[in-house]
Scaffold this active site. Sequence first.
Site, PDB file in Angstrom:
ATOM      1  N   HIS A   1     -23.592  16.735  16.123  1.00 30.50           N
ATOM      2  CA  HIS A   1     -22.949  18.027  15.955  1.00 30.50           C
ATOM      3  C   HIS A   1     -23.259  18.916  17.162  1.00 30.50           C
ATOM      4  O   HIS A   1     -24.250  18.711  17.863  1.00 30.50           O
ATOM      5  CB  HIS A   1     -23.416  18.685  14.666  1.00 30.50           C
TER       6      HIS A   1
ATOM      7  N   GLU B   1     -24.375  21.943  17.295  1.00 29.88           N
ATOM      8  CA  GLU B   1     -25.665  22.615  17.155  1.00 29.88           C
ATOM      9  C   GLU B   1     -26.796  21.674  17.550  1.00 29.88           C
ATOM     10  O   GLU B   1     -27.750  22.073  18.229  1.00 29.88           O
ATOM     11  CB  GLU B   1     -25.884  23.077  15.706  1.00 29.88           C
TER      12      GLU B   1
ATOM     13  N   CYS C   1     -23.853  22.688   9.098  1.00 28.63           N
ATOM     14  CA  CYS C   1     -24.053  21.825   7.935  1.00 28.63           C
ATOM     15  C   CYS C   1     -25.530  21.861   7.559  1.00 28.63           C
ATOM     16  O   CYS C   1     -26.357  22.446   8.264  1.00 28.63           O
ATOM     17  CB  CYS C   1     -23.607  20.393   8.255  1.00 28.63           C
TER      18      CYS C   1
ATOM     19  N   CYS D   1     -27.892  20.456  10.316  1.00 33.74           N
ATOM     20  CA  CYS D   1     -28.054  21.376  11.450  1.00 33.74           C
ATOM     21  C   CYS D   1     -28.860  22.608  11.072  1.00 33.74           C
ATOM     22  O   CYS D   1     -29.675  23.077  11.865  1.00 33.74           O
ATOM     23  CB  CYS D   1     -26.685  21.773  12.003  1.00 33.74           C
TER      24      CYS D   1
END
Length: 153
Positions: free
Chosen positions: A79, A81, A107, A110
Amino acid sequence: MSERPDWDTYFMDFARLAERRSTCLRRRVGAVIVKERMLMATGYNGAPKGTPHCAEVGCLRQKLNVPSGQRHELCRGLHAEQNAIIQAAYHGVSIREGTLYCTFSPCIICIKMIINAGLRRVVFLGDYPDRLALELGQSAGLELCKLAEAEAV
């Protein structure tokens, strides 16, 4: 002369720029980490460096019709992040007490990384379907701010 953007809009524009590098077939996401009004790290979602992009090999989650926000372990990509946090660590840049700007809310995976990395604030545009992530972030004392789309143009 156009109106000067506030800091949140300014840094979200960088996250939107990072999003353009995404190689994800399902959802393009960009993120930047800022500390003391300085850009510390950037990230976008995609396959680990040195491995084929999803555009080249396809998306298993898409093939299996996995709903967004579920079964993250079936994704070969990281991801945005995660990539921003990893980039800071790779280069030895402290992001403690910083702000993460992301084009979607994080999410659960993260948000746990954001909490443990010592970030204090998350500013996002779109909603990601993961209520638990926002609840966990709030319980950890993260400041979570949804930026209106009109502000980040």
